[in-house]
Motif scaffolding. Structure first.
Motif, PDB file in Angstrom:
ATOM      1  N   VAL A  12       0.837  -1.209   0.000  1.00 29.83           N
ATOM      2  CA  VAL A  12       0.000   0.000   0.000  1.00 29.83           C
ATOM      3  C   VAL A  12       0.869   1.255   0.000  1.00 29.83           C
ATOM      4  CG1 VAL A  12      -1.673   1.347   1.339  1.00 29.83           C
ATOM      5  CG2 VAL A  12      -1.981  -1.118   1.076  1.00 29.83           C
ATOM      6  N   GLY A  13       1.896   1.262   0.860  1.00 25.77           N
ATOM      7  CA  GLY A  13       2.780   2.424   0.935  1.00 25.77           C
ATOM      8  C   GLY A  13       3.519   2.676  -0.358  1.00 25.77           C
ATOM      9  N   SER A  14       4.055   1.617  -0.958  1.00 26.07           N
ATOM     10  CA  SER A  14       4.776   1.760  -2.233  1.00 26.07           C
ATOM     11  C   SER A  14       3.849   2.267  -3.333  1.00 26.07           C
ATOM     12  CB  SER A  14       5.375   0.410  -2.650  1.00 26.07           C
ATOM     13  OG  SER A  14       6.311  -0.040  -1.703  1.00 26.07           O
ATOM     14  N   ALA A  15       2.613   1.777  -3.329  1.00 29.87           N
ATOM     15  CA  ALA A  15       1.636   2.224  -4.329  1.00 29.87           C
ATOM     16  C   ALA A  15       1.336   3.716  -4.166  1.00 29.87           C
ATOM     17  CB  ALA A  15       0.360   1.402  -4.218  1.00 29.87           C
ATOM     18  N   LEU A  16       1.199   4.170  -2.912  1.00 35.34           N
ATOM     19  CA  LEU A  16       0.936   5.590  -2.671  1.00 35.34           C
ATOM     20  C   LEU A  16       2.103   6.463  -3.141  1.00 35.34           C
ATOM     21  CD1 LEU A  16      -0.718   5.542   0.879  1.00 35.34           C
ATOM     22  CD2 LEU A  16      -1.787   6.215  -1.266  1.00 35.34           C
ATOM     23  N   PHE A  83       8.239  -3.385  -6.264  1.00 33.26           N
ATOM     24  CA  PHE A  83       6.823  -3.060  -6.474  1.00 33.26           C
ATOM     25  C   PHE A  83       6.604  -1.588  -6.790  1.00 33.26           C
ATOM     26  CE2 PHE A  83       2.427  -2.284  -4.849  1.00 33.26           C
ATOM     27  CZ  PHE A  83       1.771  -3.144  -5.714  1.00 33.26           C
ATOM     28  N   LEU A  84       7.388  -0.713  -6.180  1.00 29.28           N
ATOM     29  CA  LEU A  84       7.186   0.726  -6.408  1.00 29.28           C
ATOM     30  C   LEU A  84       7.351   1.099  -7.892  1.00 29.28           C
ATOM     31  CD1 LEU A  84       8.474   3.541  -4.067  1.00 29.28           C
ATOM     32  CD2 LEU A  84       8.302   3.866  -6.518  1.00 29.28           C
ATOM     33  N   PRO A  85       8.463   0.730  -8.543  1.00 30.83           N
ATOM     34  CA  PRO A  85       8.569   1.041  -9.980  1.00 30.83           C
ATOM     35  C   PRO A  85       7.476   0.372 -10.821  1.00 30.83           C
ATOM     36  CG  PRO A  85      10.706   0.449  -9.074  1.00 30.83           C
ATOM     37  CD  PRO A  85       9.696   0.108  -8.033  1.00 30.83           C
ATOM     38  N   PHE A  86       7.019  -0.818 -10.389  1.00 32.14           N
ATOM     39  CA  PHE A  86       5.942  -1.496 -11.106  1.00 32.14           C
ATOM     40  C   PHE A  86       4.674  -0.641 -11.114  1.00 32.14           C
ATOM     41  CE2 PHE A  86       2.118  -4.189 -10.735  1.00 32.14           C
ATOM     42  CZ  PHE A  86       2.136  -4.777 -12.003  1.00 32.14           C
ATOM     43  N   VAL A  87       4.321  -0.077  -9.958  1.00 27.81           N
ATOM     44  CA  VAL A  87       3.126   0.775  -9.883  1.00 27.81           C
ATOM     45  C   VAL A  87       3.349   2.073 -10.654  1.00 27.81           C
ATOM     46  CG1 VAL A  87       1.494   1.942  -8.345  1.00 27.81           C
ATOM     47  CG2 VAL A  87       2.488  -0.243  -7.668  1.00 27.81           C
ATOM     48  N   VAL A  88       4.582   2.592 -10.623  1.00 24.43           N
ATOM     49  CA  VAL A  88       4.901   3.778 -11.437  1.00 24.43           C
ATOM     50  C   VAL A  88       4.618   3.487 -12.911  1.00 24.43           C
ATOM     51  CG1 VAL A  88       6.790   5.228 -12.298  1.00 24.43           C
ATOM     52  CG2 VAL A  88       6.601   4.759  -9.847  1.00 24.43           C
ATOM     53  N   TYR A  89       5.011   2.311 -13.361  1.00 20.62           N
ATOM     54  CA  TYR A  89       4.786   1.937 -14.762  1.00 20.62           C
ATOM     55  C   TYR A  89       3.304   1.751 -15.065  1.00 20.62           C
ATOM     56  CZ  TYR A  89       5.161  -0.532 -19.194  1.00 20.62           C
ATOM     57  OH  TYR A  89       5.024  -0.904 -20.508  1.00 20.62           O
ATOM     58  N   VAL A  90       2.598   1.069 -14.174  1.00 22.03           N
ATOM     59  CA  VAL A  90       1.171   0.767 -14.402  1.00 22.03           C
ATOM     60  C   VAL A  90       0.332   2.043 -14.405  1.00 22.03           C
ATOM     61  CG1 VAL A  90      -0.866  -0.343 -13.375  1.00 22.03           C
ATOM     62  CG2 VAL A  90       1.298  -1.581 -13.502  1.00 22.03           C
ATOM     63  N   THR A  91       0.692   3.022 -13.589  1.00 18.68           N
ATOM     64  CA  THR A  91      -0.116   4.246 -13.451  1.00 18.68           C
ATOM     65  C   THR A  91       0.449   5.422 -14.255  1.00 18.68           C
ATOM     66  OG1 THR A  91       1.097   4.916 -11.443  1.00 18.68           O
ATOM     67  CG2 THR A  91      -0.882   3.555 -11.151  1.00 18.68           C
ATOM     68  N   VAL A 110       3.522  15.281   0.381  1.00 24.39           N
ATOM     69  CA  VAL A 110       2.610  14.641   1.332  1.00 24.39           C
ATOM     70  C   VAL A 110       2.361  13.185   0.932  1.00 24.39           C
ATOM     71  CG1 VAL A 110       0.235  14.590   2.198  1.00 24.39           C
ATOM     72  CG2 VAL A 110       1.477  16.756   2.080  1.00 24.39           C
ATOM     73  N   GLY A 111       2.092  12.955  -0.357  1.00 22.42           N
ATOM     74  CA  GLY A 111       1.809  11.600  -0.830  1.00 22.42           C
ATOM     75  C   GLY A 111       2.997  10.659  -0.653  1.00 22.42           C
ATOM     76  N   VAL A 112       4.180  11.142  -1.016  1.00 19.47           N
ATOM     77  CA  VAL A 112       5.384  10.316  -0.875  1.00 19.47           C
ATOM     78  C   VAL A 112       5.681  10.058   0.606  1.00 19.47           C
ATOM     79  CG1 VAL A 112       7.885  10.260  -1.214  1.00 19.47           C
ATOM     80  CG2 VAL A 112       6.392  11.015  -3.065  1.00 19.47           C
ATOM     81  N   GLY A 113       5.559  11.093   1.431  1.00 22.54           N
ATOM     82  CA  GLY A 113       5.802  10.920   2.863  1.00 22.54           C
ATOM     83  C   GLY A 113       4.819   9.964   3.507  1.00 22.54           C
ATOM     84  N   LEU A 114       3.547  10.065   3.107  1.00 20.98           N
ATOM     85  CA  LEU A 114       2.520   9.160   3.627  1.00 20.98           C
ATOM     86  C   LEU A 114       2.845   7.716   3.238  1.00 20.98           C
ATOM     87  CD1 LEU A 114      -0.238   8.757   5.019  1.00 20.98           C
ATOM     88  CD2 LEU A 114      -1.318   9.190   2.804  1.00 20.98           C
ATOM     89  N   GLY A 115       3.208   7.521   1.960  1.00 16.33           N
ATOM     90  CA  GLY A 115       3.535   6.178   1.496  1.00 16.33           C
ATOM     91  C   GLY A 115       4.757   5.605   2.177  1.00 16.33           C
ATOM     92  N   LEU A 116       5.813   6.407   2.287  1.00 17.45           N
ATOM     93  CA  LEU A 116       7.047   5.921   2.928  1.00 17.45           C
ATOM     94  C   LEU A 116       6.823   5.635   4.409  1.00 17.45           C
ATOM     95  CD1 LEU A 116       9.794   8.187   1.304  1.00 17.45           C
ATOM     96  CD2 LEU A 116       9.351   5.772   0.858  1.00 17.45           C
ATOM     97  N   GLY A 117       6.034   6.481   5.058  1.00 18.43           N
ATOM     98  CA  GLY A 117       5.732   6.244   6.467  1.00 18.43           C
ATOM     99  C   GLY A 117       5.021   4.915   6.670  1.00 18.43           C
ATOM    100  N   ILE A 118       4.107   4.581   5.770  1.00 13.50           N
ATOM    101  CA  ILE A 118       3.391   3.303   5.849  1.00 13.50           C
ATOM    102  C   ILE A 118       4.357   2.144   5.581  1.00 13.50           C
ATOM    103  CG2 ILE A 118       1.597   1.890   4.759  1.00 13.50           C
ATOM    104  CD1 ILE A 118       0.030   4.494   4.287  1.00 13.50           C
ATOM    105  N   VAL A 119       5.251   2.316   4.597  1.00 11.78           N
ATOM    106  CA  VAL A 119       6.254   1.279   4.321  1.00 11.78           C
ATOM    107  C   VAL A 119       7.135   1.052   5.546  1.00 11.78           C
ATOM    108  CG1 VAL A 119       8.307   0.693   2.959  1.00 11.78           C
ATOM    109  CG2 VAL A 119       6.292   1.623   1.820  1.00 11.78           C
ATOM    110  N   PHE A 120       7.563   2.133   6.199  1.00  8.83           N
ATOM    111  CA  PHE A 120       8.399   2.007   7.391  1.00  8.83           C
ATOM    112  C   PHE A 120       7.651   1.294   8.513  1.00  8.83           C
ATOM    113  CE2 PHE A 120      10.793   6.110   6.066  1.00  8.83           C
ATOM    114  CZ  PHE A 120      11.487   5.373   5.110  1.00  8.83           C
ATOM    115  N   ARG A 121       6.338   1.470   8.582  1.00  7.94           N
ATOM    116  CA  ARG A 121       5.539   0.751   9.582  1.00  7.94           C
ATOM    117  C   ARG A 121       5.533  -0.747   9.296  1.00  7.94           C
ATOM    118  NH1 ARG A 121       1.968   2.716  13.248  1.00  7.94           N
ATOM    119  NH2 ARG A 121       1.980   4.963  13.558  1.00  7.94           N
TER     120      ARG A 121
END
Length: 275
Positions: A12-16, A83-91, A110-121
């Motif tokens: 989820v975080g990588s996708a965000l 997974f992160l580059p995969f979602v970059v490609y798909v979107t 904000v979006g990148v920070g939110l995603g990275l924070g979730i990944v770190f969790r």
């Protein structure tokens, strides 16, 4: 079950992060550090697909991390790395959310920070330049924070040269917003305060904290630097909503009390978050 949730956090975080990159950062040429910033610069100069560039950088950096830093990164970091580059490609065909670079830097950050924070969790990372910073830290002895700042600084400076100074400044804004959002996700919105109280009426203040505010209090032993006599210090951790009440209470009991109040960003235990 816990591992399943951690993997879900990573996905989820990588996708965000990837969606924020495509919606805000890439279309506005905001290269706010990291592998995504490098891919933004290369996309603008050479026209190479950002997802391919991110894979091309992430995979060797992950391998180097395993070689030089050990296997502690494990499969979870590899998931984020791939997974992160995969979602970059798909979107990649998503319409940009804005063509204003300032809004792109703010909301992209904000979006990148939110995603990275979730990944770190999820107890992982998305690899990239963070691994490069850790490798530099290991072999140079420079602090990890300085290594990260140096790498991101070079990327932002390159963006300012390749694009223009304004884009470099927007990249700095995005980088700052990202770091603050990560802190928000990691620590939470609710903050606590820690008070250190030096008072001649120690017992009265202690009882007031215990019974009027209903918080615990710890007595620390200290020595006065000028008087060279023992001066006990009371340490109290309170919720920020109790901050004003504590100040007024101490002032009423001992107007001459010396009080230091600082932020306590993450407090675990009874009355606060559970470990």
């Amino acid at each position: 079950m816990e591992q399943l949730f951690e993997i879900l956090y990573i996905l989820v975080g990588s996708a965000l992060v990837a969606i924020a990159f495509n919606l805000f950062l890439l279309p506005n040429r905001v290269a706010s550090g990291g592998v995504s910033g490098i891919s933004t610069i290369i996309d603008a100069t050479l026209g190479w697909e950002p997802a391919y560039v991110q894979w091309a950088l992430n995979i060797p950096l992950f391998i180097a991390g395993v070689i030089f830093l050990g296997r502690q990164f494990g499969a979870k970091t590899l998931i984020g790395t791939m997974f992160l580059p995969f979602v970059v490609y798909v979107t990649k065909h998503m319409e940009p959310a804005t063509h204003d670079p300032l809004l792109g830097a703010l909301f992209g950050g904000v979006g990148v920070g939110l995603g990275l924070g979730i990944v770190f969790r999820g107890k992982a990372s998305t690899g990239g330049t963070d691994l490069a910073a850790q490798i530099i830290h290991k072999f140079t002895g420079l602090s990890l924070g300085l290594c990260v700042a140096l790498i991101d600084g070079v990327i932002v400076l390159t963006a300012a040269i390749v694009f223009d100074l304004e884009r470099g400044l927007y990249a700095l804004i995005g980088l700052y917003v990202t770091s603050k959002t990560i802190d928000l996700v990691q620590v939470g919105v609710r903050r606590s305060k820690m008070a250190l109280i030096i008072t001649q009426k120690e017992e009265d203040v202690r009882k007031a904290v215990l019974h009027e505010i209903d918080r615990g209090v710890t007595r620390l032993s200290a020595m006065g630097g000028y008087t060279d006599t023992e001066r006990p210090v009371l340490m109290v951790v309170i919720d920020q909503t109790e901050f004003t009440k504590l100040k007024q209470m101490i002032k009423a009991i001992d107007p001459t009390a010396f009080v230091i109040i600082t932020d306590a960003s993450d407090v675990l235990g009874e009355g606060f978050k559970q470990a």
